[in-house]
Design an enzyme around this catalytic site. Structure first.
Site, PDB file in Angstrom:
ATOM      1  N   SER A   1       0.805  -1.229   0.000  1.00  0.00           N
ATOM      2  CA  SER A   1       0.000   0.000   0.000  1.00  0.00           C
ATOM      3  C   SER A   1       0.835   1.275   0.000  1.00  0.00           C
ATOM      4  CB  SER A   1      -0.934   0.010   1.214  1.00  0.00           C
ATOM      5  OG  SER A   1      -0.198   0.019   2.406  1.00  0.00           O
TER       6      SER A   1
ATOM      7  N   LYS B   1      -5.962   3.410   9.050  1.00  0.00           N
ATOM      8  CA  LYS B   1      -5.088   4.421   8.463  1.00  0.00           C
ATOM      9  C   LYS B   1      -5.686   5.825   8.594  1.00  0.00           C
ATOM     10  CE  LYS B   1      -3.110   1.167   5.126  1.00  0.00           C
ATOM     11  NZ  LYS B   1      -3.013   0.782   3.723  1.00  0.00           N
TER      12      LYS B   1
END
Length: 790
Positions: A689, A732
């Site tokens: 990611s 996140k």
């Protein structure tokens, strides 16, 4: 043994064949048989018979029955006359000898075999003195006591001792009778002074008397114990008869048997279980309490009859009560509470507990265990928790077989025995940290426990009978799903706890942590006051993790220091309450763990903010790229995993391929070596990611332009520039919120995940959904990079 007097006309030879004795020396004046077995010893006897029937008997210095040399013999022995010889079937001899007198070896004439020596016969001295007569009388008196108390000494030996009229021979005879070491007997044989010999023997007689006294004392104690045990046996038999007449259980075993039998008849045991219990009860009744297996059977019966075999009452699920309890116990986590209430609502409608397994996943300190307790309280059930972190033995889950010493049931049966109900809430902590070893795979054992098709007849190895555990509500906790075996994960419904933002931590501290900590530290409710800026300073400087564990430790530390100041009278009751503000936080908590100047921000070209997921919650990573003149290439540091290294290579290749399109010099790559680093270097990192973040850092470096401040991003980059979806978006975003990030770039494919994040977390953050790296590039700089026309 018999006394034997040397005839007056007996002439003793000056040369003797020596026969080694191993066990003990022989003294003069006795007739005794000797067994001669060795080939060398048999030859010695034959040659002695040919030379006049005299033979020298000498003790060996060691007890080893091997060939003997002159050095292995004592030099003082006894001369004997061979009276008779009998040949034995095995080739040995049985000889009768009459011992005559002590001799001393002067010289070995033949080292053998056989051994021949020149000898002399020293005379004994001091036989007729008054002291010797007194010693003789004392020795006979003391020896009489020994003979009276020692039943092993025959009457013939007593008569022989009385009939000896020579003091020296009396000492020799007593020495031969006493049970003393061979070396001590040899020492007496070597004493030619009769007075000294008798004094030495008298010492040994006294020692024998002491040993006999100790022996008699021990024998008396043993006899007393035997008499006591016989008396107790008769009394117990009488007590049994009395209890039998009164109808009272005869002994403890009978009472236990009766208790087990009554409990078995009262419990609704299945037929198979009842048959096993009846068999074990029959063994129990026939077995003696002293038998080792008696305790094993008793423990087994106690365990199996202590389990909750009765079906529990129908479950009553009150959704309003559950909502109230969850709100009381937990602040925030609205989506988690909603999932739990949905779960309970289904149970209320369906009235079926089968297959109800929850797995709470989230970083440490977010309240997984306390949520399990709240669920148990909302359902009105008992709660039992055990951890499987680091567990390597499947017997911890399924029990040990009873063939092993110290066998015991597994955690599931132990828990049921403790809670005494068939439908408790079982919390299995740290299910992601299960181990595996030669002792088995606990994860495989848990499959049977958590499988609704199998746990209706769960067989613990210790019980070895089926038990229905399907009514247990299992709640597992984990920090990550990656290490949970896939078959095990498929059996559970996953509920994620992502962590708390700053505002939630402040509310949790005020509602739960501060009041509880004040009480634990003996302070009044109003002893310490916290301003909102003060709490914010604590959270930002000391507790930036996803959970609230470090925040709780910080609050505890403040209260400990306040308590210390009160005790040491550095602070008076009139000066309370203590108010915690940003200005005095360091007074109580020392220097911050996360100084404000270390806040992650874009400071120069080549830096980019990325969002990462970890087992401890979300985190903000700053990726740095630096170019140095030199050979073309890419270096990577920061403990990157294989997937992350591949993402860095893809980012490097992609940026190089698009450089001409944005008017960037391709020669930059040919003349520079690029170094990409992901702090913190001590923390391992992996995952795809960070692909667009690495590409952005490299592009910023090549363009020599700083990225926009407070812009973070997450997304996987393909080689052709597509932005692919990622996981852990909620964690996140929460991490970005804690770091006060204002803008986040995410893949458009994750738009549906964004909808699951509560509005109060998303508030204040601008989200940019992108599908390609070109869209990302358009958002990176204050002034867009211009693309050249193809």
């Amino acid at each position: 043994m018999e006394q034997h007097i040397i005839p007056a006309d007996q002439i003793l030879p000056q040369k003797l064949h020596l026969l080694p004795l191993v066990d003990r020396p022989l003294f003069p004046g006795m007739v005794t048989p000797l067994i001669v077995t060795g080939e060398a010893d048999v030859r010695t006897v034959h040659e002695a018979l040919e030379g006049g029937n005299f033979i020298g008997l000498v003790l060996t210095r060691t007890e080893e029955r091997t060939s003997v040399s002159p050095d292995g013999l004592y030099t003082v022995g006894t001369v004997a006359r061979i009276l008779r010889k009998i040949n034995l079937p095995d080739g040995g001899l049985n000889i009768f000898v009459s011992t005559l007198k002590r001799f001393v070896v002067r010289k070995f004439l033949q080292e053998g075999p056989p051994i021949v020596a020149a000898v002399e016969y020293p005379e004994e001295i001091g036989e007729q003195t008054d002291e010797v007569k007194a010693l003789t009388r004392a020795l006979l008196g003391e020896m009489k006591q020994v003979l009276e108390n020692n039943p092993l000494i025959s009457e013939e030996i007593r008569l022989n001792m009385v009939n000896i009229d020579q003091p020296g021979r009396i000492a020799d005879f007593i020495t031969a009778v006493l049970n003393i070491k061979r070396e001590e007997q040899q020492e007496i044989l070597e004493i030619f002074d009769i007075r000294a010999r008798m004094e030495k023997v008298l010492i040994y007689v006294k020692r024998e008397q002491e040993l006999l006294k100790i022996q008699q004392k021990i024998q008396k104690q043993i006899n007393e114990k035997i008499e006591k045990s016989q008396r107790e046996f008769f009394l117990r038999e009488q007590l049994k008869a009395i209890k039998k007449e009164l109808g009272v259980p005869v002994d403890a075993k009978s009472a236990e048997y009766q208790k087990f039998k009554e409990k078995m008849e009262r419990l609704p045991l299945p037929d198979e279980v009842r048959e096993v219990v009846e068999q074990e009860l029959e063994k129990f009744s026939l077995m003696e309490p002293q038998s080792p297996e008696f305790t094993v059977i008793r423990n087994y019966l106690e365990t199996i009859l202590s389990l909750p075999w009765e079906d529990p009452p129908p479950e009553v699920v009150d959704i309003k009560k559950a909502t109230r309890i969850l709100d009381q116990d937990h602040y925030g986590l609205e989506d988690v509470k909603e999932r739990i209430l949905e779960f309970l609502a289904v149970r209320k409608i369906k009235q079926e507990t089968k297959g109800s397994i929850i797995c709470l996943v989230g970083p440490p300190g977010v309240g997984k265990t306390s949520i399990g307790k709240s669920i148990a309280r909302a359902l009105g059930r008992k709660f039992f928790r055990f951890s499987v972190g680091g567990m390597r033995d499947e017997a911890e889950i399924k029990g040990h077989r009873r063939t092993y010493i110290g066998a015991m049931p597994g955690k599931i049966i132990q828990g049921l025995k403790i809670v005494k109900t068939k439908n408790p809430v079982f919390m299995i902590d740290e299910i992601d940290k299960l181990g595996i070893s030669f002792q088995g795979d606990p994860a495989s054992a848990l499959l049977e426990v958590l499988d609704p098709e199998q746990n209706v007849a769960f067989r613990d190895h210790y019980l070895d009978v089926p038990f229905d555990i399907s009514k247990i509500l299992f709640i597992a906790t984990a920090n990550t799903l990656d290490t949970i075996p896939r078959p095990l994960l498929d059996r559970m419904e996953v509920i994620r706890l992502s962590g708390y933002i700053e505002e939630e931590k402040i509310a949790i501290a005020r509602r739960y942590l501060i009041p509880r900590s004040l009480e634990e530290h003996g302070l009044s409710k109003d002893a310490v006051k916290y301003t909102t800026p003060g709490l914010r300073a604590i959270i930002r400087g000391y507790a930036r993790e996803a959970g609230v564990r470090n925040l709780e430790k910080a609050v505890d530390k403040i209260h400990r220091r306040v308590a210390k100041k009160l005790v040491m009278e550095e602070l008076s009751q009139e000066e309370l309450p203590v108010t915690i503000t940003p200005e005095n936080v360091e007074t109580y908590l020392d220097k911050p763990l996360y100084p404000e100047e270390e806040t992650k921000r874009i400071k120069k070209p080549g830096m980019a903010l990325g969002l990462a997921w970890t087992p401890f919650g979300g985190d903000v990573l700053i990726i740095e790229a630096v170019a140095t003149p030199g050979r073309e290439g890419l270096s990577l540091t920061g403990q990157l995993g294989d997937v992350m290294k591949e993402s860095a290579t893809i980012a490097y290749t992609y940026v190089r391929s698009i450089a001409p399109r944005y008017g960037l010099p391709l020669e930059f790559f040919e003349r520079h070596h690029i170094h990409l680093h992901v702090p913190a270097g001590a923390t391992p990192k992996d995952g795809p990611s960070a692909g667009i973040t690495m590409a952005s850092a490299l592009l910023s470096l090549v363009a020599d332009r700083k990225l926009r401040p407070q812009l973070a991003m997450t997304g996987e980059l393909s080689l052709t520039g597509n932005v692919l979806p990622i996981g852990g978006l909620k964690e996140k975003v929460i991490a970005a919120k804690r770091a006060r990030v204002k803008e986040i770039i995410i893949p458009r494919s994750n738009e549906k995940d964004l909808e699951e994040i509560p509005e109060y977390i998303r508030k204040g953050i601008t989200f940019h959904m992108v599908e390609s790296m070109e869209e990302v590039i358009d958002l990176l700089f204050e002034e867009k990079l211009k693309r050249r026309r193809k």
